[in-house]
Structures are given as C-alpha cells and as structure tokens.
Design a protein around this motif. Structure first.
Motif, PDB file in Angstrom:
ATOM      1  N   PHE A  70     -30.010  88.282 -99.704  1.00 42.91           N
ATOM      2  CA  PHE A  70     -30.449  87.483-100.858  1.00 42.91           C
ATOM      3  C   PHE A  70     -30.438  88.333-102.118  1.00 42.91           C
ATOM      4  O   PHE A  70     -30.718  89.529-102.087  1.00 42.91           O
ATOM      5  CB  PHE A  70     -31.838  86.898-100.623  1.00 42.91           C
ATOM      6  CG  PHE A  70     -32.806  87.848 -99.982  1.00 42.91           C
ATOM      7  CD1 PHE A  70     -33.481  88.791-100.752  1.00 42.91           C
ATOM      8  CD2 PHE A  70     -33.052  87.810 -98.621  1.00 42.91           C
ATOM      9  CE1 PHE A  70     -34.375  89.669-100.169  1.00 42.91           C
ATOM     10  CE2 PHE A  70     -33.951  88.693 -98.022  1.00 42.91           C
ATOM     11  CZ  PHE A  70     -34.604  89.620 -98.797  1.00 42.91           C
ATOM     12  N   LEU A  71     -30.107  87.691-103.205  1.00 41.88           N
ATOM     13  CA  LEU A  71     -30.201  88.337-104.515  1.00 41.88           C
ATOM     14  C   LEU A  71     -31.491  87.872-105.166  1.00 41.88           C
ATOM     15  O   LEU A  71     -31.838  86.700-105.074  1.00 41.88           O
ATOM     16  CB  LEU A  71     -29.024  87.926-105.410  1.00 41.88           C
ATOM     17  CG  LEU A  71     -27.614  88.285-104.956  1.00 41.88           C
ATOM     18  CD1 LEU A  71     -26.625  87.954-106.061  1.00 41.88           C
ATOM     19  CD2 LEU A  71     -27.522  89.756-104.582  1.00 41.88           C
ATOM     20  N   PRO A  72     -32.190  88.774-105.857  1.00 41.63           N
ATOM     21  CA  PRO A  72     -33.352  88.319-106.617  1.00 41.63           C
ATOM     22  C   PRO A  72     -32.870  87.484-107.811  1.00 41.63           C
ATOM     23  O   PRO A  72     -31.902  87.868-108.474  1.00 41.63           O
ATOM     24  CB  PRO A  72     -34.014  89.621-107.079  1.00 41.63           C
ATOM     25  CG  PRO A  72     -32.977  90.682-106.942  1.00 41.63           C
ATOM     26  CD  PRO A  72     -31.947  90.214-105.958  1.00 41.63           C
ATOM     27  N   THR A  74     -33.889  87.171-110.687  1.00 40.54           N
ATOM     28  CA  THR A  74     -33.923  87.925-111.952  1.00 40.54           C
ATOM     29  C   THR A  74     -32.562  88.535-112.296  1.00 40.54           C
ATOM     30  O   THR A  74     -32.246  88.751-113.456  1.00 40.54           O
ATOM     31  CB  THR A  74     -34.938  89.081-111.829  1.00 40.54           C
ATOM     32  OG1 THR A  74     -36.105  88.565-111.247  1.00 40.54           O
ATOM     33  CG2 THR A  74     -35.243  89.705-113.170  1.00 40.54           C
ATOM     34  N   LEU A  75     -31.776  88.814-111.250  1.00 34.10           N
ATOM     35  CA  LEU A  75     -30.490  89.478-111.468  1.00 34.10           C
ATOM     36  C   LEU A  75     -29.574  88.649-112.369  1.00 34.10           C
ATOM     37  O   LEU A  75     -28.776  89.207-113.125  1.00 34.10           O
ATOM     38  CB  LEU A  75     -29.827  89.715-110.109  1.00 34.10           C
ATOM     39  CG  LEU A  75     -28.931  90.937-110.002  1.00 34.10           C
ATOM     40  CD1 LEU A  75     -29.671  92.188-110.409  1.00 34.10           C
ATOM     41  CD2 LEU A  75     -28.407  91.069-108.595  1.00 34.10           C
ATOM     42  N   LEU A  78     -29.994  89.577-115.855  1.00 29.88           N
ATOM     43  CA  LEU A  78     -29.654  90.948-116.244  1.00 29.88           C
ATOM     44  C   LEU A  78     -28.166  91.233-116.159  1.00 29.88           C
ATOM     45  O   LEU A  78     -27.694  92.214-116.730  1.00 29.88           O
ATOM     46  CB  LEU A  78     -30.402  91.932-115.331  1.00 29.88           C
ATOM     47  CG  LEU A  78     -31.919  91.803-115.340  1.00 29.88           C
ATOM     48  CD1 LEU A  78     -32.535  92.704-114.271  1.00 29.88           C
ATOM     49  CD2 LEU A  78     -32.487  92.161-116.698  1.00 29.88           C
ATOM     50  N   HIS A  79     -27.436  90.397-115.436  1.00 29.49           N
ATOM     51  CA  HIS A  79     -26.023  90.679-115.207  1.00 29.49           C
ATOM     52  C   HIS A  79     -25.259  89.370-115.051  1.00 29.49           C
ATOM     53  O   HIS A  79     -25.742  88.454-114.422  1.00 29.49           O
ATOM     54  CB  HIS A  79     -25.872  91.533-113.943  1.00 29.49           C
ATOM     55  CG  HIS A  79     -24.637  92.362-113.929  1.00 29.49           C
ATOM     56  ND1 HIS A  79     -23.418  91.881-113.517  1.00 29.49           N
ATOM     57  CD2 HIS A  79     -24.416  93.633-114.318  1.00 29.49           C
ATOM     58  CE1 HIS A  79     -22.509  92.828-113.630  1.00 29.49           C
ATOM     59  NE2 HIS A  79     -23.084  93.904-114.128  1.00 29.49           N
ATOM     60  N   LEU A  81     -22.846  87.248-113.210  1.00 25.80           N
ATOM     61  CA  LEU A  81     -22.327  87.259-111.840  1.00 25.80           C
ATOM     62  C   LEU A  81     -21.421  86.047-111.643  1.00 25.80           C
ATOM     63  O   LEU A  81     -21.879  84.909-111.695  1.00 25.80           O
ATOM     64  CB  LEU A  81     -23.492  87.230-110.839  1.00 25.80           C
ATOM     65  CG  LEU A  81     -24.395  88.473-110.839  1.00 25.80           C
ATOM     66  CD1 LEU A  81     -25.724  88.193-110.162  1.00 25.80           C
ATOM     67  CD2 LEU A  81     -23.698  89.639-110.149  1.00 25.80           C
ATOM     68  N   LEU A 323     -33.715  85.211-103.665  1.00 27.42           N
ATOM     69  CA  LEU A 323     -35.148  85.467-103.564  1.00 27.42           C
ATOM     70  C   LEU A 323     -35.772  85.007-104.881  1.00 27.42           C
ATOM     71  O   LEU A 323     -35.403  85.501-105.951  1.00 27.42           O
ATOM     72  CB  LEU A 323     -35.412  86.959-103.346  1.00 27.42           C
ATOM     73  CG  LEU A 323     -36.848  87.289-102.925  1.00 27.42           C
ATOM     74  CD1 LEU A 323     -37.091  86.851-101.479  1.00 27.42           C
ATOM     75  CD2 LEU A 323     -37.127  88.772-103.081  1.00 27.42           C
ATOM     76  N   ILE A 351     -45.262  84.845-108.317  1.00 28.14           N
ATOM     77  CA  ILE A 351     -45.711  86.153-107.836  1.00 28.14           C
ATOM     78  C   ILE A 351     -46.529  86.777-108.957  1.00 28.14           C
ATOM     79  O   ILE A 351     -46.060  86.842-110.099  1.00 28.14           O
ATOM     80  CB  ILE A 351     -44.503  87.055-107.527  1.00 28.14           C
ATOM     81  CG1 ILE A 351     -43.633  86.436-106.435  1.00 28.14           C
ATOM     82  CG2 ILE A 351     -44.966  88.453-107.125  1.00 28.14           C
ATOM     83  CD1 ILE A 351     -42.309  87.166-106.233  1.00 28.14           C
TER      84      ILE A 351
END
Lengths: 373, 413
Positions: A70-72, A74-75, A78-79, A81, A323, A351
C-alpha cells in the motif's frame, strides 16, 4: 474502455457483471486477489516511482489483496504518480487538502475516468434505485460552475448530480445561507414525493439542517433520500452523532433514508456506502483492511487501526491499494442485517497528529531533498 | 550613549505581555546594573532552580527539564566557572549588558541554558517566548517563577520573560537596545529576526537548523561487549525528541568493509529496535505513517534499500552511495539512513557547514584530531560518545557561549 482492459490479467468485466453486494467472502477474495495482483504488476511496469517503492521496501513477490503493497495517500500530495504517459491524462483531480498542505493530484485517463463513472452508478443504484428523482444539491451553484477545475467537492457534486434530475441548489453563492426561493419552489413541486438530496456532511448539518431547525421549517417530502459524505471531524467537534444527524434529517427534511458514504479522491468511484443498519459496506470493486501501525499486520475484526482501502478501478495511477489517514474498525463480513455481503466498517476519525518537539521551529516542513535525487 | 534616546522607551514595548516577573514591568530590568560574572546572587538562583527541577514530581514526564536541573548543579556550574576563569587569567571579565533572547516557538527548554549562562555572565536579559503554550513550558515557567521569588532581589531585575505576537516594531526596539541577541528556532527564525538591525556594538549568537549523524566503527560495534547498552545510548540520543533535536543523529555511517558492516548493522539495528521498545517512548500511529511516507520518498529518489525490522519502531534505509549524505530526511521518530565508508577520509568531502553533532563509537580521539587537521571540514561542532548527543554544554555549536556573552578588559598595567 480500451485502456482499462489492456492490462494483462485484468478481468474488470467480471467485476462489472458481478452483483455489487452479492459475492460471498471466499469468492470475492479470489476475484479481488487476482485483479489486485494484475494491477500491482501493471503499475510496477508503468510507473517508475511505484516500481522504485516496491523495490526499496522489499515487495518483490506477486501481491494479493492481503499483502498488496500500500502507498500512503499523502504520497499523492508530495509526488506526481502516473502509470500512463502525460499525454494520456484526461483530467487531473485535486483534493482540497488539509490546511497548509499541498492537494493530492490524481491523474485520470479516459478509461479510468469512465470506469469510475460506471462503478459509482452501479454502487449508488443499490441504495437509491435506478429511477432518477428530482434532486436537491445542498451546496451553492458556483461550486460546479468551472468544470475545468475539478476540486474534490465540485467533482463529487457533479458525479452525484447524474443520479437525479430537475436539480436545484439549496444554498446561495453569497454566504452559504439557504436560498429560500429555490427551496420553496423545489418543495412545492415535489410535495409528498420522494426526492434525492446530496451534500457534504458538515455543510448539510451547518448550512441546511440547523438553519431549517432554527427557522422552524419542515420540508414536505415523503420517503426522501439524503446522501452525504466528507467526514465527521467537524461535526464531532460539535458533538453531533450519526444518530442525531439521521434523526434531524428525518424530522426537518422528511429524509427517511440517509446514506453517508466514505470515499476519497484517490479512489473515486468505488465508494463505501452506509446501509440502513448504519454500516459502511465494501462493494465488490473495493475492500477494506484495518492495520496495526506497529507492524502493518491486519488487526482482528472489532479492533481499531489504520484503514487501508483497495479498489480495482485505478489504472492510470498506482492507487489500487492505499493506506489512508483514517482510523477505523471492521464491524463484520457477510453478516449485515441489511442482507448485503462484503466487509462492513466504521470510521473513527483521523489519525491523531503527533506532537513535534525539538530545537528548531521549522523542521516540520523541509522540502525533502532526496538521496541521489 | 547617555545623550541618545533609549530605544526601549518607544511605544512598541507597551504592548508586550510580561510573563515573568509576574505583575511587574520591564522598567526595572532595563534600569538594573549588570552583575559581576558568577555573582553569588545568580549562583544561588541557578542552584535553587536546579534543585526544584530535579525534585518536582510534576516534572517527571519531562526528562529534559530534569536534565536541565542536573546541568544547573553547583558542582557543574563550578566546573564551568573554572574553565571560564582559567582562559584569560590576566584579563577582567565583564558582562556585555543587555541580552535579548528569542526562544524557539515550541518552547523547547534549550533556550534556558543560554539564558542561565547569560545570567551567570552577569547580563540583564529579556527573553521572548512564543504564545504557543506547551505543558513542559508551563512547568518550566512555574519553576522559574518560584526560584525568582526565593532569590535575591538582584536576580529579579536581571531577567524578564515576555510574549508578543509577530510585531517587527517590538523586535526592532529590543534588537536596537541589545548588546547581544541570542536567536534560537532555526533558519527561518534567524532570518526573520535578522531583519531587525542591532546597534553598532550589538553582537549576536544564532542557532540555525543543524544536522547530526553517528559514525561507528563497524568492527567495534560487532565486538561491543555491551551492545544493548550501546543501543540504549543511541536510542536516547535519537528518539528522545523524535530525532528533532538539532543534535539527534539522523544517519549512521559505518566505517569498515562490507562484511564488517553487514554483521554490525544487523546486530545493531536489532538491538536499537529492542531498546527503543523498552525505553517506553510514546508510540504514535502518525509516526509509523510518516516513516512509511519517508521510505517511499527516499525510494523514489533512488539508491536506497529498506532493511527489514521486526516492527515500525524504526525504519532503516541503506543508501548505496554517499552522495545523499547530509540531506534532511523526510521523517524522524526512528527514521535512519545508513551509509558505509572504508575510512574516515571518505567522509570529508560530504561534511557541510550545518553538521553539528557527530556521535562516534570505536574511533579514538586521535583519529578525529587527524581527520579534522588534515581535511579541515567546514562543519562538525561536536564529536561525542553515544548517549551524550543531547547533553548541553557551554561549548555549543562551535562557540564558547560564556565567552561570547561577556567581554574581556585587557588589563596590562
């Protein structure tokens, strides 16, 4: 749909032909595992950043839905994809994002976008039927005016508007007050009938149900449907429970059927809708895992943890296993009194942010300078 | 200077909120005479404050305050004094005058060290703290207030703690009046405060963003008689403040060949994982997610492999090349980059000005002396053994703070 079906090993047609909430756990798992493995292989081959992440973090074996890396989420803030060439990007979705954070950027090709639309329709039909009802949008009209800027809110409303007809906007552009003229006209035209209403949870409460209550008004609909989404965070701060929300929706709007749904811009289309029993349901196109932050192991049903969402829709970007930033708890599988099969869950909120301590004021937001980057 | 208007009498300062002394005003601090360095009044106050910090049960949750209490012990202050007085035995030490301190926004306790040193130097002090309240900040202020109340009157007029919202006028007035300005809070804070000019005789101490690392001899770690103890000290250095203290190591460089590194790395990180679990450092779900994000970002940057760890307590990425050494990693709270060199000399070209603390194990002082002498690195201000990274000393960031906070009268008659 050519892009969507070009993926080796993908059997997306099988999902579109399957009952949305009708596959028993073992059958669903077999279908989902194979599709997620095909998607992982596809994104690994097509998105160098995704491949680098899998390489670095040691996911080299074929993945199934239990360990689909899984990728968070948030990524995506930031990037960039993508698993398609930039020329193939049909539209870019952005999330409104938390204050001070960059928004998520999700790149859709025509195939993924079409798949999202079809799947959302399949899922919503299970809750609101296939007949298009007169529709009240609990927002202000300008939120969907600029169709080129697909904010999550505007895109969400546009997406939902396809499920209704004769749309009216309940709020005014200036100051989000109720547009009484528009609301009166809509109420008169649909007195005693079923209607569909949609809005974001906080807006529905703050700018619709509360003002209606304050004005002592009750809308004259019968067996009306209210669909809402967007999270409880702001309402929790005001101590508004789901039960109170539903009661007020019934009392003020005649909304006997209230459906919250959990979804995110990173997985548009495969939403998790709340049933009549108040449980969020995973449709055949998606699934949910709850993980222990210490080891990323799945926790037993009933134990809170961090929510992972799986979806078979993302093809133009590696978002099939994410995630989230939410805490949740699995409430059951194939056992809901509403009769729908699949996993059910509850979202417990974001969270909690961790306290930051140290010598410097600014360490929280350094632009990450990457190794060898 | 008597014919110049006192910049402190201008309007902007009327709007500052006085936190300490309570129900007082800035006027007595501005009017007070400086004290002699290591005056009995201030020595008594520091000693008393230290005792309060060490003994107050309410401070147990804040070990950094207890550590401050130990630093303020009479014996340790006397050691400072001996070092201070021994440096220029013929000259006479004088306080600079008025010190203006800018504490970091998160009320980290580190600024108290420079405040106490400035008081020991004999300066009058105005300390600006942030409006963001934090429990350990409140506890600290409570202790300071009690210690001031019990102290000699001269102590009460030697410092004031103030708060004010962002106001360039106030900062300008305090800066113009200051003989020395002490700025914590990192690069952004230093840049912001520097917009306000100092007077012609004003000088300053600044604490910009720093980066720290550990350099371990692989063979020495593999053969360490007490690996858990070494790991525990490393955990204290790094995880106590979630690696956000400027002196907490963010990276570990192994010195040795591939075989030695492999053995040392495997054993060491396993021990660190176990010790960080045992240390009772608070676990936050958000930390695990942040470390996962960090690992993904490093992966996209390329040239790293994640080492397997039994849990998310720590995340370790092994870098294939040295070129990324010194970059600020995208996560803390147990997020480490691991590098390898065959010899210390390989490290030299990568040392940057912002390198502060180097936690060293298995490499003798003579090797470091030779390294510093032959390579003349632009950075590195401290080389300390494991467990000492967070120990504040009056020699900090390459500066003898007591010397910087005083001036020397060259007396040769």
């Amino acid at each position: 749909m050519s892009e969507a079906t070009d993926i080796p090993g993908s059997r997306i047609e099988a999902f579109l032909e399957a009952p949305v909430f009708g596959l028993p756990a073992a059958e669903k798992r077999a279908l989902l595992d194979a599709e997620l493995a095909a998607l992982t292989a596809h994104h690994r081959a097509s998105c160098p950043a995704y491949a680098a992440i899998l390489e670095t973090t040691g996911h080299t074996a074929p993945a199934d839905s239990r360990n689909a890396p899984f990728l968070p989420v948030t990524l995506f803030k930031l990037h960039d994809l993508l698993s398609v060439p930039r020329e193939a990007v049909f539209k870019t979705m952005t999330s409104s994002g938390t204050t001070g954070q960059a928004p998520s950027r999700i790149f859709l090709d025509a195939g993924t976008a079409a798949l999202q639309t079809r799947v959302l329709a399949r899922i919503m039909a299970e809750f609101i039927g296939t007949r298009r009802l007169p529709m009240l949008v609990i927002d202000h009209p300008s939120v969907v005016k600029d169709r080129r800027s697909f904010s999550a809110r505007g895109a969400g409303i546009l997406g939902m508007m396809t499920f209704g007809r004769a749309h009216r906007f309940a709020l005014r552009d200036d100051g989000m007050a109720i547009d009484w003229d528009a609301l009166e006209a809509f109420a008169e035209a649909n007195r005693g009938q079923s209607v569909l209403a949609f809005g974001f949870t906080f807006m529905v409460w703050k700018h619709f149900l509360e003002p209606l209550a304050k004005a002592g008004r009750r809308l004259p609909f019968d067996d009306a449907i209210l669909v809402h989404s967007g999270g409880w965070k702001k309402l929790e701060a005001e101590a508004v429970s789901n039960e109170r929300f539903r009661a007020e929706a019934l009392a003020r709007g005649g909304f006997a059927r209230v459906h919250n749904f959990y979804g995110m811009v990173e997985q548009t289309g495969s939403v998790f809708v709340e049933c009549e029993q108040g449980r969020l349901h995973a449709p055949v196109f998606a699934d949910i895992r709850v993980r222990d932050s210490r080891t990323w192991a799945e926790v037993p049903h009933g134990t809170p943890g961090i929510v992972q969402v799986l979806s078979v829709l993302p093809r133009s970007y590696p978002g099939h296993s994410l995630l989230t930033e939410d805490m949740g708890v699995i409430t059951g599988e194939d056992d809901c009194a509403c009769g729908r099969l699949g996993r059910t869950f509850r979202i417990l909120g974001r969270i909690p942010r961790a306290e930051v301590r140290g010598c410097s004021d600014t360490f929280a937001a350094p632009a990450p300078a990457l190794a060898d980057g | 200077m008597a014919d110049q208007p006192d910049p402190l009498r201008t309007d902007p300062l009327d709007s500052v909120e006085l936190v300490l002394p309570r129900a007082g005003s800035l006027a007595p601090v501005r009017a007070a005479r400086p004290l002699r360095p290591f005056s009995p009044e201030v020595l008594g106050f520091v000693d008393d404050l230290g005792r309060r910090l060490r003994s107050d049960p309410a401070l147990r949750p804040f070990p950094e305050l207890v550590a401050l209490g130990f630093w303020a012990r009479r014996a340790s202050v006397e050691r400072l004094r001996a070092r201070f007085e021994g440096a220029w035995p013929g000259a006479v030490r004088m306080p600079r005058g008025l010190a203006f301190h800018v504490a970091p926004a998160n009320v980290d306790t580190i600024f108290v060290y420079s405040l106490l040193l400035s008081m020991l130097a004999g300066n009058r002090n105005i300390v600006r703290i942030s409006s963001r309240a934090r429990p350990q900040g409140d506890q600290l202020l409570t202790c300071l207030a009690a210690a001031v109340e019990a102290a000699a009157p001269a102590v009460g007029t030697s410092f004031a703690i103030i708060r004010y919202p962002h106001d360039d006028g106030i900062t300008a007035a305090l800066s113009a009046a200051a003989d020395i300005r002490v700025v914590w809070g990192g690069d952004a804070s230093v840049a912001a405060i520097r917009r306000a000019p100092l007077g012609p005789f004003g000088t300053e101490l600044v604490f910009p963003d720093r980066w720290s690392l550990a350099v371990f001899d692989a063979a020495a770690v593999a053969a360490a008689p007490d690996l858990p103890g070494l790991a525990r000290r490393f955990v204290n250095d790094s995880l106590w403040f979630g690696q956000n203290a400027c002196s907490s190591p963010r990276a570990l460089v192994w010195v040795g060949d591939e075989g030695a590194r492999e053995a040392a790395s495997r054993a060491f990180w396993a021990a660190v994982e176990a010790e960080s679990d045992a240390a009772g450092i608070e676990w936050a779900d958000a930390h695990a997610v942040a470390k996962l994000v960090g690992a993904c970002l490093e992966a996209i940057g390329g040239g790293v492999v994640q080492l397997p760890t039994p849990s998310n307590r720590i995340t370790v990425l092994r870098a294939e090349r040295l070129s990324g050494l010194g970059h600020h990693p995208p996560a803390g709270d147990g997020f480490f980059l691991e590098y390898r060199v065959d010899s210390l000399a390989e490290l030299a070209p990568h040392v940057a000005r912002n390198w502060q603390t180097l936690v060293a194990h298995g490499i003798p002082a003579e090797a470091w002396r030779a390294f510093l002498a032959s390579h003349m690195p632009h950075g590195i201000d401290r080389i300390v053994p494991p467990g000492a990274a967070l120990d504040f000393d009056a020699l900090w960031d390459g500066v003898d703070l007591l010397t910087a906070l005083t001036r020397l009268v060259d007396l040769r008659v």
